[in-house]
Write a protein that holds these residues in place. Structure first.
Motif, PDB file in Angstrom:
ATOM      1  N   UNK A  55      -9.772  10.198   5.710  1.00 25.29           N
ATOM      2  CA  UNK A  55      -9.298  11.378   4.975  1.00 25.29           C
ATOM      3  C   UNK A  55      -8.536  10.999   3.700  1.00 25.29           C
ATOM      4  N   UNK A  56      -8.280   9.705   3.511  1.00 22.55           N
ATOM      5  CA  UNK A  56      -7.596   9.264   2.305  1.00 22.55           C
ATOM      6  C   UNK A  56      -6.098   9.140   2.431  1.00 22.55           C
ATOM      7  N   UNK A  57      -5.588   8.921   3.649  1.00 22.34           N
ATOM      8  CA  UNK A  57      -4.138   8.863   3.835  1.00 22.34           C
ATOM      9  C   UNK A  57      -3.526   7.688   3.081  1.00 22.34           C
ATOM     10  N   UNK A  58      -4.272   6.592   2.940  1.00 21.60           N
ATOM     11  CA  UNK A  58      -3.802   5.473   2.131  1.00 21.60           C
ATOM     12  C   UNK A  58      -4.371   5.637   0.726  1.00 21.60           C
ATOM     13  N   UNK A  72      -3.376  -3.996  -0.019  1.00 19.82           N
ATOM     14  CA  UNK A  72      -4.297  -3.538   1.012  1.00 19.82           C
ATOM     15  C   UNK A  72      -4.370  -2.016   0.941  1.00 19.82           C
ATOM     16  N   UNK A  73      -5.412  -1.500   0.346  1.00 24.07           N
ATOM     17  CA  UNK A  73      -5.598  -0.052   0.360  1.00 24.07           C
ATOM     18  C   UNK A  73      -6.699   0.267   1.351  1.00 24.07           C
ATOM     19  N   UNK A  74      -6.307   0.625   2.568  1.00 31.30           N
ATOM     20  CA  UNK A  74      -7.294   0.929   3.604  1.00 31.30           C
ATOM     21  C   UNK A  74      -8.261   1.992   3.098  1.00 31.30           C
ATOM     22  N   UNK A  75      -9.569   1.657   3.085  1.00 27.58           N
ATOM     23  CA  UNK A  75     -10.552   2.597   2.561  1.00 27.58           C
ATOM     24  C   UNK A  75     -11.855   2.558   3.357  1.00 27.58           C
ATOM     25  N   UNK A  76     -11.773   2.371   4.655  1.00 31.11           N
ATOM     26  CA  UNK A  76     -13.005   2.324   5.441  1.00 31.11           C
ATOM     27  C   UNK A  76     -13.379   3.710   5.947  1.00 31.11           C
ATOM     28  N   UNK A  77     -14.602   4.146   5.769  1.00 35.52           N
ATOM     29  CA  UNK A  77     -15.642   3.547   4.927  1.00 35.52           C
ATOM     30  C   UNK A  77     -15.483   4.025   3.485  1.00 35.52           C
ATOM     31  N   UNK A  78     -16.127   3.328   2.551  1.00 36.29           N
ATOM     32  CA  UNK A  78     -16.071   3.777   1.164  1.00 36.29           C
ATOM     33  C   UNK A  78     -17.351   3.410   0.433  1.00 36.29           C
ATOM     34  N   UNK A  93       0.854  -1.185   0.000  1.00 42.87           N
ATOM     35  CA  UNK A  93       0.000   0.000   0.000  1.00 42.87           C
ATOM     36  C   UNK A  93       0.884   1.227   0.000  1.00 42.87           C
ATOM     37  N   UNK A  94       0.285   2.361  -0.305  1.00 44.34           N
ATOM     38  CA  UNK A  94       1.001   3.633  -0.322  1.00 44.34           C
ATOM     39  C   UNK A  94       0.252   4.660   0.514  1.00 44.34           C
ATOM     40  N   UNK A  95       1.007   5.679   0.975  1.00 44.33           N
ATOM     41  CA  UNK A  95       0.401   6.787   1.705  1.00 44.33           C
ATOM     42  C   UNK A  95       0.536   8.071   0.893  1.00 44.33           C
ATOM     43  N   UNK A  96      -0.444   8.934   1.056  1.00 42.15           N
ATOM     44  CA  UNK A  96      -0.410  10.260   0.453  1.00 42.15           C
ATOM     45  C   UNK A  96       0.426  11.150   1.365  1.00 42.15           C
ATOM     46  N   UNK A  97       1.586  11.633   0.910  1.00 41.50           N
ATOM     47  CA  UNK A  97       2.484  12.353   1.825  1.00 41.50           C
ATOM     48  C   UNK A  97       1.885  13.653   2.359  1.00 41.50           C
ATOM     49  N   UNK A  98       1.062  14.322   1.581  1.00 41.59           N
ATOM     50  CA  UNK A  98       0.462  15.575   2.053  1.00 41.59           C
ATOM     51  C   UNK A  98      -0.549  15.313   3.163  1.00 41.59           C
ATOM     52  N   UNK A  99      -1.395  14.322   2.971  1.00 45.77           N
ATOM     53  CA  UNK A  99      -2.367  13.995   4.017  1.00 45.77           C
ATOM     54  C   UNK A  99      -1.651  13.440   5.243  1.00 45.77           C
ATOM     55  N   UNK A 100      -0.604  12.639   5.020  1.00 46.21           N
ATOM     56  CA  UNK A 100       0.160  12.103   6.143  1.00 46.21           C
ATOM     57  C   UNK A 100       0.757  13.222   6.982  1.00 46.21           C
ATOM     58  N   UNK A 136       0.021   4.360  -8.432  1.00 45.30           N
ATOM     59  CA  UNK A 136       1.342   4.728  -7.909  1.00 45.30           C
ATOM     60  C   UNK A 136       1.407   6.164  -7.406  1.00 45.30           C
ATOM     61  N   UNK A 137       0.314   6.672  -6.830  1.00 52.27           N
ATOM     62  CA  UNK A 137       0.266   8.092  -6.499  1.00 52.27           C
ATOM     63  C   UNK A 137       0.854   8.489  -5.167  1.00 52.27           C
ATOM     64  N   UNK A 138       1.411   7.546  -4.401  1.00 50.07           N
ATOM     65  CA  UNK A 138       1.926   7.894  -3.087  1.00 50.07           C
ATOM     66  C   UNK A 138       3.316   7.349  -2.842  1.00 50.07           C
ATOM     67  N   UNK A 139       3.641   7.171  -1.579  1.00 53.16           N
ATOM     68  CA  UNK A 139       4.933   6.618  -1.167  1.00 53.16           C
ATOM     69  C   UNK A 139       4.673   5.418  -0.260  1.00 53.16           C
ATOM     70  N   UNK A 140       5.625   4.459  -0.236  1.00 51.93           N
ATOM     71  CA  UNK A 140       6.872   4.422  -1.003  1.00 51.93           C
ATOM     72  C   UNK A 140       6.624   3.963  -2.441  1.00 51.93           C
ATOM     73  N   UNK A 141       7.587   4.238  -3.319  1.00 47.90           N
ATOM     74  CA  UNK A 141       7.515   3.670  -4.660  1.00 47.90           C
ATOM     75  C   UNK A 141       7.541   2.148  -4.532  1.00 47.90           C
ATOM     76  N   UNK A 142       6.631   1.494  -5.218  1.00 44.40           N
ATOM     77  CA  UNK A 142       6.532   0.044  -5.059  1.00 44.40           C
ATOM     78  C   UNK A 142       7.493  -0.734  -5.943  1.00 44.40           C
TER      79      UNK A 142
END
Length: 300
Positions: free
Chosen positions: A241-244, A273-279, A218-225, A248-254
């Protein structure tokens, strides 16, 4: 041409469909999850929270197999750092999940330490740092769990560093690995959680390669993080809030993570695993399909 990552077995999990609980009206029905994870192009799944998928082994095996899927692991949470009094309750949970995992052909049990703050309300449940005695309880308890699960169910225990738990940062992960026996317990490296807590997945794989037994991608959005870290937002609201975020839009590069894992020379599951609760119920499938295409472009 991308490298051929022939030792990486890619799958997905109920988590990528917004499933965190055995039963929740905000979650998609389990039949839809199985249908869509197969449609998105995955071959492997995890069981998710016990009770979300059918718990009758024969029925679950049939439902999974007729969609061309296989099970890689089950998952449990536990608080073994609290000492021997936690064992009986932990084993009761583990017993059910491990038996179902074994019956469906899985080879791993993913173990997540319990949260030190509530992942919805931010209420502090325990101190975020363990005492020396609690670290001893945690490491010895996980070793005992690895031994008992291996002897009883033939599964490998892989411990999952996770945000808002006591195994999260690079310091804590390394302390855990340095204090445990690789014959009994190893690591489920979740690239998103490790980045969330400031860790470098490639460095960890290159340094502790023999202890990497399983991957979550999974990746994290660095700005939201940066925002949630600055404001002390707990993990649950951070996910909302969409931190995950979608690769390939986040970090780390996979790509480097997968290449480092391939160099270990062992077969590894890499479960998206892209945590998205709730969605919203229609959101997961397009993301899952795009993520699968992206991973194929990386060679996996």
């Amino acid at each position: 041409m991308p490298p051929v990552l022939d030792r990486i077995r890619v799958g997905s999990a109920p988590d990528s469909w917004g499933v965190w609980f055995p039963d929740d009206p905000q979650q998609v029905p389990w039949q839809r999850f199985l249908d869509e994870v197969a449609e998105a192009g995955y071959s492997w799944i995890e069981l998710g929270p016990y009770g979300y998928l059918p718990t009758d082994p024969a029925r679950l095996t049939d439902e999974v197999a007729r969609r061309g899927l296989k099970v890689s692991a089950g998952t449990v949470f536990c608080g073994l750092h609290r000492g021997p009094a936690e064992w009986d309750g932990t084993w009761e949970q583990v017993r059910r999940v491990a038996a179902l995992a074994r019956a469906t052909g899985a080879r791993h049990l993913v173990v997540i330490p319990s949260f030190w703050r509530d992942d919805r309300t931010a209420r502090i449940l325990e101190p975020s740092e363990l005492t020396r005695e609690q670290w001893a309880h945690l490491t010895k308890g996980m070793e005992r769990l690895g031994h008992e699960v291996g002897e009883t169910y033939g599964l490998d225990v892989v411990v999952h560093p996770h945000a808002d738990t006591h195994i999260d940062t690079e310091e804590h992960v390394e302390r855990f690995l340095d204090s445990t026996d690789s014959e009994l317990v190893n690591l489920c490296l979740d690239t998103g959680h490790y980045a969330y807590c400031g860790g470098d997945s490639v460095k960890l794989i290159e340094t502790y390669g023999e202890r990497i037994g399983y991957l979550h991608l999974k990746q994290v959005d660095p700005e939201i993080l940066a925002e949630v870290t600055a404001n002390g937002v707990p993990f649950g609201p951070a996910v909302a809030r969409g931190v995950m975020c979608e690769p390939p839009g986040g970090v780390p590069e996979l790509e480097p993570v997968l290449a480092a894992a391939q160099r270990l020379g062992v077969e590894l599951f890499a479960i998206v695993e892209q945590d998205m609760y709730p969605c919203e119920p229609d959101r997961p499938l397009p993301i899952a399909a795009r993520t699968r295409r992206f991973l194929r472009s990386c060679g996996a």
